[in-house]
Write a protein that holds these residues in place. Structure first.
Motif, PDB file in Angstrom:
ATOM      1  N   ASP A 144     -10.725  -3.278  -6.560  1.00 19.02           N
ATOM      2  CA  ASP A 144      -9.846  -4.324  -6.029  1.00 19.02           C
ATOM      3  C   ASP A 144      -8.591  -3.735  -5.409  1.00 19.02           C
ATOM      4  N   LYS A 145      -8.108  -2.665  -6.002  1.00 20.64           N
ATOM      5  CA  LYS A 145      -6.822  -2.103  -5.582  1.00 20.64           C
ATOM      6  C   LYS A 145      -6.931  -1.248  -4.327  1.00 20.64           C
ATOM      7  N   TYR A 146      -8.073  -0.569  -4.151  1.00 19.57           N
ATOM      8  CA  TYR A 146      -8.154   0.431  -3.086  1.00 19.57           C
ATOM      9  C   TYR A 146      -9.134   0.098  -1.957  1.00 19.57           C
ATOM     10  N   PRO A 193      -4.168   9.034  -5.271  1.00 19.72           N
ATOM     11  CA  PRO A 193      -3.577   8.629  -3.996  1.00 19.72           C
ATOM     12  C   PRO A 193      -2.444   9.554  -3.572  1.00 19.72           C
ATOM     13  N   LYS A 194      -2.280   9.731  -2.278  1.00 17.68           N
ATOM     14  CA  LYS A 194      -1.143  10.491  -1.743  1.00 17.68           C
ATOM     15  C   LYS A 194       0.160   9.776  -2.086  1.00 17.68           C
ATOM     16  N   LEU A 195       0.203   8.470  -1.858  1.00 21.89           N
ATOM     17  CA  LEU A 195       1.338   7.636  -2.221  1.00 21.89           C
ATOM     18  C   LEU A 195       0.901   6.692  -3.324  1.00 21.89           C
ATOM     19  N   GLY A 224       0.340  -4.074  -4.727  1.00 22.34           N
ATOM     20  CA  GLY A 224      -0.357  -3.525  -3.582  1.00 22.34           C
ATOM     21  C   GLY A 224       0.523  -2.784  -2.608  1.00 22.34           C
ATOM     22  N   SER A 225       1.832  -2.849  -2.770  1.00 27.58           N
ATOM     23  CA  SER A 225       2.730  -2.119  -1.880  1.00 27.58           C
ATOM     24  C   SER A 225       2.727  -0.634  -2.239  1.00 27.58           C
ATOM     25  N   LEU A 226       3.195   0.190  -1.306  1.00 36.50           N
ATOM     26  CA  LEU A 226       3.225   1.629  -1.534  1.00 36.50           C
ATOM     27  C   LEU A 226       4.515   2.043  -2.213  1.00 36.50           C
TER      28      LEU A 226
END
Length: 591
Positions: A149-151, A234-236, A242-244
Motif C-alpha cells: 500500500d505504501k510503495y 528507500p532513498k528518502l 505518504g509524504s517524503l
C-alpha cells in the motif's frame, strides 16, 4: 543512422497470425477480459510513438554525454528526465502492474512488445522502467500489505523508481558470500549496512525517490545462500501520510565508467545505518529476489532483440543506398557509378542472418511470454505447465537471444564496413550496448548451466518433453504445404532429445558433464526453438500468401534459416558428444 521505428507490422504478425493471442487472452481466467486486440493495437501504436519520437532520438547523445556524478548526486543525460516524465505520465510504468495498486494488469504477451520498443529505442533509458517494474513484481509477490500500500502506487506511477542491489565487490554470481548486514530494530524495521556495486540506476534525478531492494544477512543467519534476506530500503524516508521525509542512510559513492550503456548510471551504493523493511520471510531473500531476477532475465533477452532490430534497420537502409561495385549477375543500376551493396551475396548473407535471428527471437520471446501468462493467469494443470515451460525457456530467451543479438549487431556494423567503426553511424554503439546483455542478470554461461543443470538434469528431462510435445502437436496440425519445413524440424527436435538423454546418461558418472555440455546444449536448444518459431511463422505466412509481399519475405527468410542456420544445431550436438575430457584434461598450469 536510421531513426528507430518500432516494427509494428512484424509484432502484429506474431501477435495475431502466428499465435492468435487474442484467443489466449479470452481463455485465461485470471485476465477476465482485461485486454482485447483493439486495446492492444492502441497501446502498441502509442508506445511506438514514444519509442520512436521521444526516446529514440536521445540515444546517441546520451551515449556521448553519459550520466554524471557529483558529490553523491547523479544527473541523467540531457532529455532523459523529460522523456521519463512523458513515459510515466502515460501510465507506461505500470503497464503490467497489479491493478489493485494502480497498475494496468496487462499480460506479458502484450507488455513484451512494448518493452522491445523501449529497449530498441535506447537500452540505457529502458533500464530505468525495467528495474522499477521488476522491483514492483517482488514487492507485490512477497511484501506485506502495508508495504504494498505504501510503495506500489507511486512506483507504478513512476513518481518513485526501483533498483535491485545484489552484487558486492567480492560477490557476483556467488551471492551466498555477501557481507551486507541487517539488524532488527524492534519496531518492525531493520538497520542495513554494506556496499553494493553494479547497481543500475541506483541513483538519478528522474524520479523523486528510489526504492532499493537489498540483499543482506541477519545476525544469526545460516551461511551461504540459505542465510540471505531481502529488504526494502528507500532513498528518502516515507512518512505515514505518504509524504517524503529525511534522507535515508543510502548514498552513491561513484558511477562506473563502462564499455556501453553509458547513458545509464551504474552505481556503487553505500548503506550506512540505512533503515529498511523485510520483504518476505527471513533467510528467504534469494527466492524473493528471483521473482524480480527472472523478470529481468526475460527483459534482457528483449534488450538484445531491440538492439538487433535497430542494427538491422540501419544496415538495411545503408545496404540499399551505399554504392559499391557491380552485381555478379550484371549491373542492377547501370545509370549509376555502381550498384547498391545489397546486390552482393555476402552482404545478403549478413542481412538475412540478422533478420532470421531477430525475427525468430521476437517470436520466441512472445512464445515464452505466452507461457508466463499461463503460469500467472491460468488454473490447474495449465498453470503448472506454464510455470514449467517458463522455467525452461527463461535461460534460453536470456542467453541464446542475447548471444545472437551481439552477432547481429556485429553483422550490422560489418555491413557498413569502415563507416560502421565510426561513432556517427551508431552501429558501434549498439555493439557496445548489447554486450552487457550477455553478462548481467546472470552471465550467459550461468544461464546455460541453469538450463542444463536445473531445468533439464534436475527433473530428468521432463520440461524438455513438455517442449517436445508442444512441437509435435504443432507438427500434427500441419498439411503437405509445410513439407519443406516439417521433416527438418522433426529431425532437429529428435537431435535435441538425443542430446538431452546423452547428457543425462553420462552426468551421473562425470561431474563435469553438465558444465562442459551447457553452452552447446543451450545453443542446440536455441536453434531448435528458432526452427519451431520459423515453422510457425511459415505456416502463418502461407495462409496469407498473395495478400502482401511481406508474407513472401517471411517464407524466404524461413527457408534461409532452415538451410543455412539450423544445421548449426548438429554441430553443437557433436560437441556435446565429445564429452568433458577435451575441456577438463589440460592441467591448469599449462593454460
Amino acid at each position: 543512422m536510421a531513426e528507430y521505428q518500432a516494427p509494428l507490422k512484424d509484432m502484429h504478425f506474431v501477435l495475431k497470425d502466428v499465435f492468435e493471442t487474442e484467443k489466449l487472452w479470452s481463455e485465461l481466467p485470471g485476465l477476465a477480459g482485461a485486454v482485447d486486440m483493439d486495446t492492444a493495437d492502441a497501446i502498441m501504436e502509442e508506445a511506438a510513438k514514444i519509442a520512436g519520437e521521444v526516446v529514440g532520438p536521445l540515444n546517441r547523445e546520451a551515449d556521448e554525454q553519459g550520466s554524471r556524478w557529483n558529490e553523491g548526486e547523479v544527473t541523467a543525460p540531457d532529455g532523459f528526465k523529460e522523456a521519463y516524465a512523458t513515459f510515466c505520465e502515460g501510465g507506461w510504468n505500470g503497464l503490467g502492474g497489479n491493478p489493485e495498486y494502480g497498475g494496468m494488469g496487462m499480460p506479458k504477451t502484450l507488455t513484451a512488445h512494448v518493452e522491445e520498443m523501449l529497449q530498441g529505442a535506447s537500452i540505457s533509458f529502458g533500464l530505468a522502467p525495467m528495474l522499477t517494474a521488476g522491483a514492483c513484481l517482488s514487492i507485490d509477490a512477497h511484501a506485506s500489505d502495508e508495504l504494498k500500500d505504501k510503495y506500489l502506487p507511486n512506483m507504478y506511477s513512476g513518481q518513485w523508481a526501483g533498483a535491485m542491489d545484489l552484487t558486492e565487490p567480492h560477490a557476483g554470481t556467488d551471492l551466498g558470500i555477501i557481507r551486507s548486514s541487517a539488524k532488527e530494530n524492534g519496531d518492525g524495521s531493520y538497520t542495513i549496512n554494506g556496499n553494493k556495486i553494479f547497481i543500475t540506476w541506483g541513483e538519478h534525478d528522474m524520479a523523486e525517490n528510489i526504492i532499493h531492494l537489498v540483499l543482506a544477512r541477519l545476525p544469526d543467519a545460516p551461511k551461504g545462500p540459505k542465510g540471505i534476506s531481502l529488504f526494502l530500503v528507500p532513498k528518502l524516508m516515507v512518512n505515514d501520510d505518504g509524504s517524503l521525509g529525511e534522507r535515508n542512510g543510502v548514498s552513491c559513492g561513484s558511477i562506473e565508467k563502462k564499455m556501453g550503456i553509458k547513458g545509464s548510471a551504474t552505481c556503487v551504493m553505500n548503506f550506512d545505518d540505512a533503515k529498511g523493511w523485510l520483504v518476505g520471510e527471513p533467510n528467504q531473500g534469494l527466492a524473493c529476489m528471483f521473482t524480480m531476477m527472472n523478470y529481468e532475465r526475460l527483459v534482457v533477452g528483449i534488450q538484445g532483440l531491440g538492439a538487433a532490430e535497430r542494427s538491422w534497420q540501419s544496415a538495411i537502409e545503408y545496404a540499399r543506398e551505399r554504392l559499391q561495385s557491380r552485381s555478379p549477375n550484371g549491373a542492377v543500376a547501370p545509370e549509376k557509378a555502381a550498384d547498391p551493396i545489397i546486390v552482393h551475396p555476402d552482404v545478403r548473407r549478413m542481412l538475412l542472418t540478422m533478420r532470421a535471428y531477430t525475427e525468430g527471437s521476437r517470436a520466441l520471446n512472445h512464445y515464452t511470454a505466452m507461457w508466463l501468462d499461463k503460469s500467472k493467469f491460468a488454473e490447474g494443470e495449465e498453470k503448472k505447465q506454464g510455470a514449467a515451460m517458463m522455467a525452461l525457456l527463461t535461460p534460453v530467451t536470456k542467453a541464446f537471444v542475447t548471444d545472437k543479438a551481439l552477432d547481429c549487431t556485429v553483422l550490422g556494423q560489418q555491413v557498413f564496413g569502415g563507416h560502421g567503426y565510426l561513432r556517427e553511424w551508431g552501429q558501434e554503439q549498439l555493439v557496445r550496448d548489447v554486450r552487457i546483455c550477455q553478462i548481467y542478470e546472470g552471465t550467459n554461461g550461468v544461464q546455460a548451466m541453469d538450463l542444463m543443470g536445473r531445468k533439464v538434469a534436475a527433473n530428468g528431462g521432463q520440461f524438455v518433453e513438455l517442449f517436445a510435445e508442444d512441437i509435435k502437436e504443432f507438427i500434427a496440425g500441419c498439411d503437405d504445404n509445410m513439407s519443406e519445413f516439417v521433416p527438418a524440424l522433426e529431425s532437429a527436435l529428435a537431435g535435441l532429445q538425443e542430446s538431452t538423454q546423452w547428457v543425462l546418461d553420462k552426468a551421473g558418472d562425470d561431474p563435469a558433464m553438465i558444465g562442459s555440455s551447457a553452452y552447446d546444449y543451450l545453443h542446440q536448444f536455441g536453434h531448435v526453438a528458432h526452427a519451431y518459431m520459423w515453422a510457425r511463422m511459415a505456416k502463418a505466412a502461407m495462409a496469407k500468401q498473395g495478400s502482401d509481399e511481406y508474407y513472401d519475405g517471411k517464407l524466404a527468410v524461413a527457408r534461409f534459416f532452415y538451410s543455412r542456420l539450423l544445421p548449426q544445431a548438429n554441430t553443437h550436438k557433436e560437441n556435446i558428444r565429445a564429452g568433458s575430457e577435451p575441456v577438463m584434461s589440460l592441467a591448469a598450469e599449462l593454460f
